[in-house]
Design a protein around this motif. Structure first.
Motif, mmCIF file in Angstrom:
data_model
loop_
_atom_site.group_PDB
_atom_site.id
_atom_site.type_symbol
_atom_site.label_atom_id
_atom_site.label_comp_id
_atom_site.label_asym_id
_atom_site.label_seq_id
_atom_site.Cartn_x
_atom_site.Cartn_y
_atom_site.Cartn_z
ATOM 1 N N VAL A 157 11.643 -33.491 73.575
ATOM 2 C CA VAL A 157 10.440 -34.080 72.981
ATOM 3 C C VAL A 157 9.685 -33.019 72.198
ATOM 4 C CG1 VAL A 157 10.191 -35.830 74.769
ATOM 5 C CG2 VAL A 157 9.081 -33.618 75.058
ATOM 6 N N ARG A 158 8.948 -33.448 71.209
ATOM 7 C CA ARG A 158 8.068 -32.555 70.452
ATOM 8 C C ARG A 158 6.629 -32.834 70.835
ATOM 9 N NH1 ARG A 158 9.348 -29.612 65.848
ATOM 10 N NH2 ARG A 158 11.564 -29.592 65.328
ATOM 11 N N GLU A 159 5.870 -31.774 71.055
ATOM 12 C CA GLU A 159 4.480 -31.892 71.467
ATOM 13 C C GLU A 159 3.583 -31.107 70.514
ATOM 14 O OE1 GLU A 159 5.172 -31.933 76.317
ATOM 15 O OE2 GLU A 159 4.502 -30.100 75.312
ATOM 16 N N PRO A 160 2.312 -31.490 70.406
ATOM 17 C CA PRO A 160 1.362 -30.642 69.680
ATOM 18 C C PRO A 160 1.124 -29.344 70.430
ATOM 19 C CG PRO A 160 0.211 -32.428 70.796
ATOM 20 C CD PRO A 160 1.687 -32.707 70.950
ATOM 21 N N VAL A 161 0.700 -28.308 69.709
ATOM 22 C CA VAL A 161 0.539 -27.002 70.354
ATOM 23 C C VAL A 161 -0.838 -26.818 70.969
ATOM 24 C CG1 VAL A 161 2.258 -25.947 68.863
ATOM 25 C CG2 VAL A 161 -0.161 -25.846 68.201
ATOM 26 N N GLY A 162 -1.850 -27.563 70.482
ATOM 27 C CA GLY A 162 -3.202 -27.412 71.028
ATOM 28 C C GLY A 162 -4.242 -27.244 69.947
ATOM 29 N N VAL A 163 -5.167 -26.340 70.165
ATOM 30 C CA VAL A 163 -6.210 -26.052 69.177
ATOM 31 C C VAL A 163 -5.636 -25.109 68.118
ATOM 32 C CG1 VAL A 163 -8.484 -25.046 68.765
ATOM 33 C CG2 VAL A 163 -8.062 -26.349 70.865
ATOM 34 N N CYS A 164 -5.751 -25.486 66.860
ATOM 35 C CA CYS A 164 -5.232 -24.691 65.751
ATOM 36 C C CYS A 164 -6.391 -24.112 64.947
ATOM 37 C CB CYS A 164 -4.361 -25.542 64.831
ATOM 38 S SG CYS A 164 -2.895 -26.216 65.624
ATOM 39 N N ALA A 165 -6.365 -22.809 64.731
ATOM 40 C CA ALA A 165 -7.327 -22.149 63.848
ATOM 41 C C ALA A 165 -6.729 -22.132 62.448
ATOM 42 C CB ALA A 165 -7.598 -20.731 64.329
ATOM 43 N N LEU A 166 -7.425 -22.735 61.510
ATOM 44 C CA LEU A 166 -6.954 -22.837 60.129
ATOM 45 C C LEU A 166 -7.856 -21.987 59.243
ATOM 46 C CD1 LEU A 166 -6.455 -26.718 59.983
ATOM 47 C CD2 LEU A 166 -4.909 -24.982 60.936
ATOM 48 N N ILE A 167 -7.301 -20.966 58.629
ATOM 49 C CA ILE A 167 -8.083 -20.038 57.811
ATOM 50 C C ILE A 167 -7.643 -20.188 56.366
ATOM 51 C CG2 ILE A 167 -8.746 -17.638 57.458
ATOM 52 C CD1 ILE A 167 -8.127 -17.115 60.395
ATOM 53 N N LYS A 206 6.170 -23.009 56.695
ATOM 54 C CA LYS A 206 6.123 -23.815 55.486
ATOM 55 C C LYS A 206 4.890 -24.706 55.454
ATOM 56 C CE LYS A 206 10.125 -22.317 54.080
ATOM 57 N NZ LYS A 206 10.224 -21.393 52.928
ATOM 58 N N ASP A 207 4.316 -24.820 54.254
ATOM 59 C CA ASP A 207 3.353 -25.875 53.960
ATOM 60 C C ASP A 207 4.105 -26.999 53.258
ATOM 61 O OD1 ASP A 207 1.140 -24.517 54.970
ATOM 62 O OD2 ASP A 207 0.742 -23.514 53.066
ATOM 63 N N LEU A 208 3.488 -28.169 53.190
ATOM 64 C CA LEU A 208 4.084 -29.350 52.555
ATOM 65 C C LEU A 208 5.357 -29.780 53.287
ATOM 66 C CD1 LEU A 208 3.688 -28.353 48.775
ATOM 67 C CD2 LEU A 208 2.084 -29.635 50.201
ATOM 68 N N SER A 209 5.795 -31.009 53.048
ATOM 69 C CA SER A 209 7.037 -31.571 53.579
ATOM 70 C C SER A 209 6.989 -31.702 55.102
ATOM 71 C CB SER A 209 8.245 -30.717 53.165
ATOM 72 O OG SER A 209 8.391 -29.574 53.993
ATOM 73 N N THR A 210 8.021 -32.317 55.635
ATOM 74 C CA THR A 210 8.094 -32.446 57.096
ATOM 75 C C THR A 210 8.367 -31.114 57.771
ATOM 76 O OG1 THR A 210 10.438 -33.042 56.910
ATOM 77 C CG2 THR A 210 8.850 -34.855 56.998
ATOM 78 N N TYR A 211 8.842 -30.114 57.002
ATOM 79 C CA TYR A 211 9.047 -28.790 57.587
ATOM 80 C C TYR A 211 7.724 -28.193 58.082
ATOM 81 C CZ TYR A 211 13.789 -28.756 55.673
ATOM 82 O OH TYR A 211 15.101 -29.046 55.383
ATOM 83 N N ALA A 212 6.611 -28.587 57.490
ATOM 84 C CA ALA A 212 5.316 -28.073 57.918
ATOM 85 C C ALA A 212 5.025 -28.437 59.369
ATOM 86 C CB ALA A 212 4.203 -28.604 57.011
ATOM 87 N N LEU A 213 5.555 -29.576 59.811
ATOM 88 C CA LEU A 213 5.294 -30.005 61.183
ATOM 89 C C LEU A 213 5.926 -29.070 62.209
ATOM 90 C CD1 LEU A 213 5.844 -33.830 60.693
ATOM 91 C CD2 LEU A 213 3.659 -32.684 61.082
ATOM 92 N N ASP A 214 6.953 -28.317 61.807
ATOM 93 C CA ASP A 214 7.589 -27.405 62.753
ATOM 94 C C ASP A 214 6.601 -26.386 63.308
ATOM 95 O OD1 ASP A 214 9.976 -28.682 62.306
ATOM 96 O OD2 ASP A 214 10.755 -27.172 60.922
ATOM 97 N N ALA A 215 5.683 -25.924 62.445
ATOM 98 C CA ALA A 215 4.731 -24.904 62.883
ATOM 99 C C ALA A 215 3.720 -25.460 63.882
ATOM 100 C CB ALA A 215 3.991 -24.327 61.676
ATOM 101 N N TYR A 216 3.418 -26.736 63.752
ATOM 102 C CA TYR A 216 2.326 -27.321 64.529
ATOM 103 C C TYR A 216 2.816 -28.119 65.738
ATOM 104 C CZ TYR A 216 -0.306 -25.975 60.410
ATOM 105 O OH TYR A 216 -0.870 -25.247 59.382
ATOM 106 N N THR A 217 4.095 -27.964 66.074
ATOM 107 C CA THR A 217 4.639 -28.631 67.255
ATOM 108 C C THR A 217 5.441 -27.643 68.086
ATOM 109 O OG1 THR A 217 6.618 -29.323 66.013
ATOM 110 C CG2 THR A 217 4.798 -30.897 66.160
ATOM 111 N N ARG A 218 5.673 -27.998 69.330
ATOM 112 C CA ARG A 218 6.541 -27.216 70.200
ATOM 113 C C ARG A 218 7.591 -28.155 70.795
ATOM 114 N NH1 ARG A 218 2.293 -25.949 75.197
ATOM 115 N NH2 ARG A 218 2.244 -28.068 76.064
ATOM 116 N N THR A 219 8.736 -27.617 71.103
ATOM 117 C CA THR A 219 9.869 -28.412 71.579
ATOM 118 C C THR A 219 10.044 -28.221 73.085
ATOM 119 O OG1 THR A 219 10.976 -28.123 69.449
ATOM 120 C CG2 THR A 219 12.332 -28.860 71.285
#
Length: 449
Positions: A120-130, A427-440
């Motif tokens: 399953v893929r889960e969100p990582v939590g609180v993200c700091a966006l700079i 990566k920004d843009l595309s579905t590849y961006a979701l890789d950074a913001y999820t955990r497996t």
């Protein structure tokens, strides 16, 4: 309380001031995001999809106000922001709304006898966006949309000189989304460091210089291991082969070099030209640069930094056109073309981040590739050629995350954007961006047999 002066780069005049967040303010914002996380992560992908579509509609409804804030704060052209940048941001939000429902689904199977595995893929939590000052609104959305689509909550920190559109975006989010899902804090580097070092922050996503990436990495490491998503500097080469349509190449390169006054990490700032067409191509670039209209640089300190590259040029370099701050108010710099530079000159090896183009010649493809790759960065590049096979051959050898053929600086929401080497990772843009913001996560259960 400390206040940040907000300056109009077109005039150099301060037109507003806003309070800077203290360390306690940053901590409150992070705790607010942390408190909202469980509820936001627990709603269905369909519900997040609907929420993000509502956010996109709200951005459209306030596009004129967002454009006004963005343009006065950055000096950008209103028509350009309304016609290109805000539609791109809206498209990104809507794309990620769909991605929230169409991401990688659970995978299940028996890979060990008597046991069933599920991924399953889960969100990582609180993200700091700079976010950076060159594209305050667009870069914020590039981070915000995938983070929210994946089920995270966020604290957004805009650059200290360009917070106005981010503040308005935060107000829109607060009306449309559940409270605490999106939070905005303003401040300088210390604010960013405090945000990156907060123990409740699970991921830090930064768009900025390589120096800023190193600082954030150090700050994030103060409290253990955090996930990092870094979109950093660039020093993009544009390779012009002898069989290219030279007029078309000159037009495209100048547009890509001077867009947003060259304050773009993918700007076509290093032009590498086949020796047999070099002299004529320099003339074409100089003619187009001399009549180009560019907006202001972001701030007075950056204007001085860009100018220093020209005042400190080595004796073997020649300024063909431009080379100095433009007359009049504000932070304008003349569109500039420089020839005679050598590969290890600072103006070649470092990111100038202004309306400055260097031009070098090469004798064959191998030399062109060596020169293109022989810098610390690897974000983007372009190849200009009348031979598709040659263009593709060079594209595969260039060490950059994006390579354009007979164009430069064109983006598609469906395609990834991100670099190699000191240009960062993720990566920004595309579905590849979701890789950074999820955990497996792997879940295994015994079937009892």
């Amino acid at each position: 309380m400390t206040f940040l002066d907000i300056t109009d780069p077109r005039t150099g005049e301060v037109y507003d001031s806003i309070p800077a967040a203290s360390a306690a303010d940053v901590d409150r914002a992070v705790r607010r995001a942390d408190s909202a996380f469980d509820a936001w992560r627990s709603i269905t992908p369909g519900e997040r999809h609907d929420a993000l579509l509502a956010l996109a509609d709200a951005v459209v409804a306030q596009s004129e106000q967002l454009a006004a804030a963005e343009c006065r704060n950055t000096g950008k052209d209103t028509a350009e922001v309304l016609g290109e940048e805000i539609p791109a941001a809206v498209d990104e939000i809507r794309f990620m709304a769909g991605a929230a429902r169409a991401g990688h689904g659970p995978m299940a199977g028996q890979y060990v006898r008597g046991h069933t595995s599920m991924v399953v893929r889960e969100p990582v939590g609180v993200c700091a966006l700079i976010a950076p000052w060159n594209h305050p609104l667009g870069s914020a959305v590039d981070k915000l949309a995938p983070a929210l689509a994946a089920g995270n909550t966020v604290v957004l920190k805009p650059a200290e000189t360009t917070p106005m559109s981010a503040l308005l975006l935060g107000e829109i989010c607060d009306r449309v989304l559940p409270r605490g899902v999106v939070n905005v804090v303003c401040g300088d580097r210390d604010t960013g460091r405090a945000l990156a070092a907060n123990p409740l922050v699970s991921l830090v996503s930064l768009t900025g210089s390589t120096r800023a990436g190193a600082e954030v990495t150090a700050s994030a490491g103060l409290v253990g291991i955090k996930r990092l998503h870094l979109e950093l500097g660039g020093d993009a080469p544009a390779i012009v082969l002898a069989d290219a349509d030279l007029a078309e190449a000159a037009d495209g390169i100048i547009e890509a070099a001077f867009y947003n006054a060259g304050q773009d990490c993918t700007a076509a700032c290093r032009v590498l030209v086949a020796a047999e067409v070099y002299d004529g191509f320099v003339v074409l670039l100089a003619e187009r640069a001399a009549r180009a209209e560019v907006g202001p640089l972001n701030n007075r300190a950056h204007l001085s930094r860009v100018h220093s590259y020209l005042t400190e040029l080595p004796g073997h370099a020649t300024v063909v056109t431009g080379g100095a701050p433009a007359a009049g108010p504000g932070f304008h710099f003349e569109p500039t073309v420089v020839t005679g530079v050598r590969q290890h000159d600072p103006i070649v090896q470092q990111e100038v981040f202004g309306p400055v183009v260097t031009v070098q010649s090469f004798t064959d493809e191998n030399e062109a590739i060596r020169m293109a790759n022989d810098v610390p960065f690897g974000l983007a590049a372009s190849v200009w050629s009348g031979d598709p096979a040659a263009g593709n051959r060079l594209a595969h050898r260039i060490d950059a995350g994006t390579v354009w053929l007979n164009t430069h600086g064109v983006y598609a929401t469906e395609m990834p954007h991100g670099g190699f080497k000191q240009s960062g990772y993720g990566k920004d843009l595309s579905t590849y961006a979701l890789d950074a913001y999820t955990r497996t996560k792997h879940i295994m259960s015994s079937t009892g047999s």
